[in-house]
Design an enzyme around this catalytic site. Structure first.
Site, PDB file in Angstrom:
ATOM      1  N   LYS A   1      33.278  32.035  39.495  1.00 31.70           N
ATOM      2  CA  LYS A   1      33.456  33.237  38.673  1.00 31.70           C
ATOM      3  C   LYS A   1      33.594  32.871  37.201  1.00 31.70           C
ATOM      4  O   LYS A   1      32.972  33.483  36.327  1.00 31.70           O
ATOM      5  CB  LYS A   1      34.700  34.007  39.123  1.00 31.70           C
ATOM      6  CG  LYS A   1      34.552  34.740  40.446  1.00 31.70           C
ATOM      7  CD  LYS A   1      35.894  35.321  40.897  1.00 31.70           C
ATOM      8  CE  LYS A   1      35.745  36.032  42.226  1.00 31.70           C
ATOM      9  NZ  LYS A   1      37.026  36.481  42.803  1.00 31.70           N
TER      10      LYS A   1
ATOM     11  N   GLN B   1      43.035  36.947  42.809  1.00 32.78           N
ATOM     12  CA  GLN B   1      42.282  36.398  43.929  1.00 32.78           C
ATOM     13  C   GLN B   1      43.065  36.533  45.239  1.00 32.78           C
ATOM     14  O   GLN B   1      44.223  36.135  45.327  1.00 32.78           O
ATOM     15  CB  GLN B   1      41.963  34.919  43.666  1.00 32.78           C
ATOM     16  CG  GLN B   1      41.128  34.255  44.747  1.00 32.78           C
ATOM     17  CD  GLN B   1      39.733  34.853  44.861  1.00 32.78           C
ATOM     18  OE1 GLN B   1      39.096  35.177  43.868  1.00 32.78           O
ATOM     19  NE2 GLN B   1      39.265  34.998  46.082  1.00 32.78           N
TER      20      GLN B   1
ATOM     21  N   ASP C   1      37.905  44.690  40.786  1.00 31.33           N
ATOM     22  CA  ASP C   1      37.679  44.556  42.229  1.00 31.33           C
ATOM     23  C   ASP C   1      37.566  45.920  42.905  1.00 31.33           C
ATOM     24  O   ASP C   1      37.076  46.028  44.029  1.00 31.33           O
ATOM     25  CB  ASP C   1      38.831  43.776  42.872  1.00 31.33           C
ATOM     26  CG  ASP C   1      38.420  42.374  43.307  1.00 31.33           C
ATOM     27  OD1 ASP C   1      37.209  42.104  43.395  1.00 31.33           O
ATOM     28  OD2 ASP C   1      39.314  41.549  43.558  1.00 31.33           O
TER      29      ASP C   1
END
Length: 296
Positions: free
Chosen positions: A54, A98, A121
């Site tokens: 990422k 995460q 997200d």
């Protein structure tokens, strides 16, 4: 017949190219650089690899990459303090914590502490509600990537019969909402669905997201259907480790009109859509037009 292979790796490269173009324009015309902050708690090997990828792709797209790597025993209070700091940082447009988090941390509490406008997200309860009621929201990256590939392949999805196998909050449910938003007739199926093979056989679009290796055989697929395989399962075959999807690729290609492979299908689209969501969040935060072709 042999199905057309939908190349997610190539499609993701195109998305990243579009993102980089938007970033360059934001810098040149408005003096703004989108910023993505990723918070990693602990040393889960898969998460570490994912976070590195990422960060690398964020920088390659011309954006600022901010990383907070915390010890596995970090307290909930300390983690929430970092999220709050990022919420209040105008240089940060996207925040991603995460998952999975260590067991002593409440994932729902942490995710819902993120500013919904920076929740790239798309997991915050506010974004879930906005998506479910057809309003503007941040959309989960994997379903967004699936939708982009379907639109690219079919053009309009209006009136198509879609079956989503899997009911997770991360993929199955938001995928169904996105397909409804594009005027599909949508069925959410799962392990308890009666006559599951017959349900799948009527679908023009099958999205498999159950996390069970090769659960969907080719004879469940309607002739000419489009199959999006979200599953990534590691199995041992002939003494070797292999990645396979939730669909039996070999038999499904004999019936499907188009199919995503595993690996190289949906997977690469997830990070590409994370970058796209960050640009979208940046544009919304600054009252600018959203990037065309990168949103739901």
């Amino acid at each position: 017949m042999s199905a057309q292979i939908i190349d997610g790796k190539a499609f993701a490269a195109t998305v990243r190219e579009k993102v980089a173009g938007h970033v360059a324009r934001l810098k040149e015309e408005h003096g703004i650089t989108p910023g993505l902050a990723v918070v990693l708690v602990g040393e889960d090997p898969a998460s570490q690899v994912y976070v590195r990828s990422k960060g690398k792709q964020t920088v390659e797209a011309g954006m600022n990459s901010i990383e907070h790597k915390l010890d596995a025993d970090t307290s909930e209070e300390d983690l929430l303090a970092i999220v709050d700091q990022l919420n209040n940082d105008p240089a940060v447009h996207g925040i991603l914590v995460q998952l999975p988090l260590p067991g002593h941390l409440n994932e729902d509490l942490v995710i819902n502490s993120i500013d919904p406008a920076k929740d790239v997200d798309g997991f915050h309860i506010s974004n879930v509600g906005l998506l479910g009621t057809g309003q503007k929201s941040m959309v989960p990256c994997t379903p967004l990537g699936c939708l982009m590939m379907l639109r690219d392949h079919h053009g309009s999805l209006s009136g198509m019969d879609a079956v989503v196998i899997g009911r997770s909050n991360i993929v199955g449910k938001p995928m169904a909402q996105l397909l409804l938003g594009d005027s599909c007739t949508v069925t959410i199926a799962h392990s308890r669905t009666k006559d599951l093979p017959d349900v799948v056989r009527r679908a023009d679009i099958v999205v498999a997201a159950v996390g069970r290796p090769e659960m969907v055989p080719g004879d469940w697929i309607k002739e000419g259907a489009t199959v999006i395989d979200v599953g990534i399962n590691r199995i041992e075959r002939d003494g070797k480790n292999k990645l396979v999807g939730d669909v039996d690729f070999a038999s499904a290609t004999e019936r499907a009109g188009a199919i995503t492979p595993v690996p190289g299908g949906v997977g690469p689209m997830t990070i590409a859509c994370l970058l796209a969501n960050t640009v979208t969040a940046c544009c919304r935060a600054n009252g600018l037009a959203e990037p065309e072709g990168l949103t739901a």
